[in-house]
Design a protein around this motif. Sequence first.
Motif, PDB file in Angstrom:
ATOM      1  N   LYS A   5       0.824  -1.211   0.000  1.00  0.00           N
ATOM      2  CA  LYS A   5       0.000   0.000   0.000  1.00  0.00           C
ATOM      3  C   LYS A   5       0.860   1.264   0.000  1.00  0.00           C
ATOM      4  N   GLU A   6       2.139   1.098   0.291  1.00  0.00           N
ATOM      5  CA  GLU A   6       3.032   2.249   0.353  1.00  0.00           C
ATOM      6  C   GLU A   6       3.272   2.830  -1.046  1.00  0.00           C
ATOM      7  N   THR A   7       3.573   4.114  -1.088  1.00  0.00           N
ATOM      8  CA  THR A   7       3.784   4.814  -2.354  1.00  0.00           C
ATOM      9  C   THR A   7       5.163   5.474  -2.373  1.00  0.00           C
ATOM     10  N   ILE A   8       5.480   6.103  -3.495  1.00  0.00           N
ATOM     11  CA  ILE A   8       6.737   6.845  -3.607  1.00  0.00           C
ATOM     12  C   ILE A   8       6.787   7.967  -2.571  1.00  0.00           C
ATOM     13  N   ASP A   9       5.643   8.558  -2.285  1.00  0.00           N
ATOM     14  CA  ASP A   9       5.602   9.603  -1.253  1.00  0.00           C
ATOM     15  C   ASP A   9       6.034   9.052   0.100  1.00  0.00           C
ATOM     16  N   ASP A  10       5.685   7.811   0.370  1.00  0.00           N
ATOM     17  CA  ASP A  10       6.097   7.184   1.631  1.00  0.00           C
ATOM     18  C   ASP A  10       7.609   6.963   1.660  1.00  0.00           C
ATOM     19  N   VAL A  11       8.176   6.649   0.504  1.00  0.00           N
ATOM     20  CA  VAL A  11       9.633   6.498   0.421  1.00  0.00           C
ATOM     21  C   VAL A  11      10.307   7.817   0.785  1.00  0.00           C
ATOM     22  N   ILE A  12       9.769   8.913   0.258  1.00  0.00           N
ATOM     23  CA  ILE A  12      10.360  10.228   0.511  1.00  0.00           C
ATOM     24  C   ILE A  12      10.194  10.639   1.977  1.00  0.00           C
ATOM     25  N   LYS A  13       9.100  10.212   2.595  1.00  0.00           N
ATOM     26  CA  LYS A  13       8.924  10.505   4.021  1.00  0.00           C
ATOM     27  C   LYS A  13      10.008   9.820   4.845  1.00  0.00           C
ATOM     28  N   ILE A  14      10.343   8.605   4.464  1.00  0.00           N
ATOM     29  CA  ILE A  14      11.375   7.855   5.178  1.00  0.00           C
ATOM     30  C   ILE A  14      12.767   8.342   4.785  1.00  0.00           C
ATOM     31  N   CYS A  15      12.894   8.779   3.540  1.00  0.00           N
ATOM     32  CA  CYS A  15      14.192   9.237   3.023  1.00  0.00           C
ATOM     33  C   CYS A  15      14.067  10.686   2.548  1.00  0.00           C
ATOM     34  N   PRO A  16      14.042  11.647   3.473  1.00  0.00           N
ATOM     35  CA  PRO A  16      13.823  13.049   3.093  1.00  0.00           C
ATOM     36  C   PRO A  16      15.028  13.717   2.440  1.00  0.00           C
ATOM     37  N   THR A  17      16.154  13.032   2.376  1.00  0.00           N
ATOM     38  CA  THR A  17      17.331  13.580   1.698  1.00  0.00           C
ATOM     39  C   THR A  17      17.887  12.531   0.747  1.00  0.00           C
TER      40      THR A  17
END
Length: 259
Positions: A186-198
């Motif tokens: 259910k996770e999305t690319i936006d969730d990846v960016i939340k976990i990896c903000p840099t």
Amino acid sequence: MLNVYKFVISIDFIIMSHEANKQILTLRPGGSLRESLFSEEQKLQQWFKNLGNLLKTHPSDDEFKRELNIDDPKSMWNTRPLFLKKLDLVPQFWLHTENVGLHIYHVAMNLNTEKIINKSVVRAATLLHDNGKRNDPTNHNHPLDSAQEAEKYLKWMDFNKKEIELCLHLIANHDFLGKIVNLQAKETIDDVIKICPTLEILNCLLVFTIADIGSIEGLIKIRPNILNDIISVYVKAKSKLLSSLPHPTDAIVWHKMPI
């Protein structure tokens, strides 16, 4: 059939864990139980200090792997204290074909840190990422449990605050990129960016994940394209991350990362 298999493995795990605990609790000649436990704690602390000193020399990947060489009886790997060696007695299920300790070793051997800045952090994370399986190889919360256990080790290794934050963050989320490529995810690319903000965090997690997933032979057999799928997610996340920032250089700045 699977339940029978898991039951047999569980019995073996209990027996082997008992034997390992007996070794850890064996009294030194003329010593007390408290002295024996204190001695093991000292050995554990010294081993991590030695690991920290090794990482401070900024070895190349080849040099780092030579220091861990499983075929060298005096290597960092073979001189681990009993508390860490206990992981060699923990079997794993289904897609994993080796015990927890050996899996950790192969993840470290698979690392390619050429394109990341925080090499020491990722190397430490690989060696600590599955410690949470020590008492239960099926522990689904092992990333968080491993991160909680790792904090004091990183302090013994003389990591600074930012290095500790990043390392714990990587350990706590080391399964994320592998799970997001699951068709039911259910996770999305936006969730990846939340976990990896840099960008640096994203790069570190990618390198870590490739080494980890690439070491799971059973998973590679049933999903031969999984590493390419993970890289595809990385490329999309990187593109979106960079496009969302007014200055691309902002992508390498560290942020505080809650575990």
